[in-house]
Design a protein around this motif. Structure first.
Motif, PDB file in Angstrom:
ATOM      1  N   SER A   1       0.818  -1.215   0.000  1.00  0.00           N
ATOM      2  CA  SER A   1       0.000   0.000   0.000  1.00  0.00           C
ATOM      3  C   SER A   1       0.849   1.261   0.000  1.00  0.00           C
ATOM      4  CB  SER A   1      -0.921   0.013   1.225  1.00  0.00           C
ATOM      5  OG  SER A   1      -0.158   0.012   2.428  1.00  0.00           O
TER       6      SER A   1
ATOM      7  N   THR B   1       2.182   6.023  -2.547  1.00  0.00           N
ATOM      8  CA  THR B   1       1.036   5.179  -2.222  1.00  0.00           C
ATOM      9  C   THR B   1       0.675   4.434  -3.496  1.00  0.00           C
ATOM     10  OG1 THR B   1      -0.537   6.954  -2.732  1.00  0.00           O
ATOM     11  CG2 THR B   1       0.192   6.752  -0.456  1.00  0.00           C
TER      12      THR B   1
ATOM     13  N   ALA C   1      -0.345  -4.159   2.119  1.00  0.00           N
ATOM     14  CA  ALA C   1      -1.701  -3.625   2.127  1.00  0.00           C
ATOM     15  C   ALA C   1      -2.548  -4.225   3.246  1.00  0.00           C
ATOM     16  CB  ALA C   1      -2.368  -3.883   0.770  1.00  0.00           C
TER      17      ALA C   1
END
Length: 269
Positions: free
Chosen positions: A81, A99, A128
């Motif tokens: 993530s 990101t 993530a």
């Protein structure tokens, strides 16, 4: 987070031959990382997991102001993530924080950076689904990248400020769908604040892209929060899963508040 440490201008070493045995080497012990780790990541656990995340960079940089750094994962790696790219010995060690959208998995992203002194270059990534941070890195021999003269004069740089192009490089059918590779090129001097005007010898104020958003259609591919360690005229090469949107949309904002962007058609082939 933008961490800036006191700076001493270093002379750029003459580029030597890249011998066959001079391959990217693992990171070396250094005091800088101990304080940086706490400042940037606090007490979070960071695991060096060989094979889960890879960082490739030249052992000896031909140009310290244009050092390519490639971040990759294996196909079965955990989706990421967030990833922070750091250059331990740079005046501003946090080069960028990215990101990542789901279509960027598995990660394959390359960016060009400035390296100011012999330094570990490291990537620290967050899965993530949570869990520990993952880390990979290489030791890079380069000096003077942050103070290296700009490649063009200020008038020429400003005349083309914000021009950008997306170049499709490859397309490959994979078990999870069509994956494409593209190269994003942006015209911006990304002044570090440590360079001098070659005519007046006055220091050029820092001005760089601090926010970048890249999408396919409305779907986020990645964002970047950047600093002075990203090179002049930034170039990003990235691989992503094609959603069929048929376009890449880019938005960038620099530290003077100037916003620029564009939409680029991607052929179906």
């Amino acid at each position: 987070m933008q961490i800036v440490r006191p700076f001493v201008i270093c002379a750029t070493l003459a580029a030597g031959p890249l011998w066959a045995d001079e391959k990217p080497s693992p990171m070396e012990p250094g005091e800088a990382w101990q304080s940086l780790r706490l400042d940037v990541f606090g007490t979070d656990a960071i695991a060096e997991t060989p094979g889960a995340l890879m960082l490739d960079a030249p052992f000896r940089a031909h140009d310290p102001a244009l050092v390519p750094v490639r971040l990759t994962q294996p196909a079965d790696g955990a989706p990421l993530s967030e990833i922070t790219l750091m250059i331990d010995e740079n005046p501003a060690p946090v080069a960028a924080t990215f990101t990542l959208g789901p279509a960027m998995h598995p990660l394959d992203l390359e960016v060009r950076v400035r390296v100011n002194a012999y330094s570990n270059v490291r990537a620290v990534a967050k899965a993530a689904n949570g869990g520990d941070w993952l880390m990979a890195g290489r030791f890079v021999r380069a000096t003077g990248g942050c103070a290296a003269p700009a490649g063009k004069d200020a008038e020429a740089a400003l005349a083309h400020l914000g021009e950008m192009r997306v170049q499709p490089l490859a397309a490959e059918q994979t078990p999870d769908g069509l994956r494409r590779t593209a190269k994003l090129m942006i015209r911006h001097p990304n002044y570090s604040g440590l360079q001098r005007d070659q005519v007046t010898l006055m220091t050029i104020p820092a001005r760089f892209i601090h926010l970048l958003e890249v999408r396919q259609g409305d779907e986020l591919l990645f964002t970047m929060s950047g600093g002075i360690s990203i090179s002049e005229d930034p170039v990003f090469t990235f691989r992503y899963r094609d959603s069929g949107a048929g376009e890449i949309r880019v938005r960038a904002v620099d530290t003077e508040g100037v916003e620029f962007g564009g939409s680029f058609a991607i052929s179906a082939g």
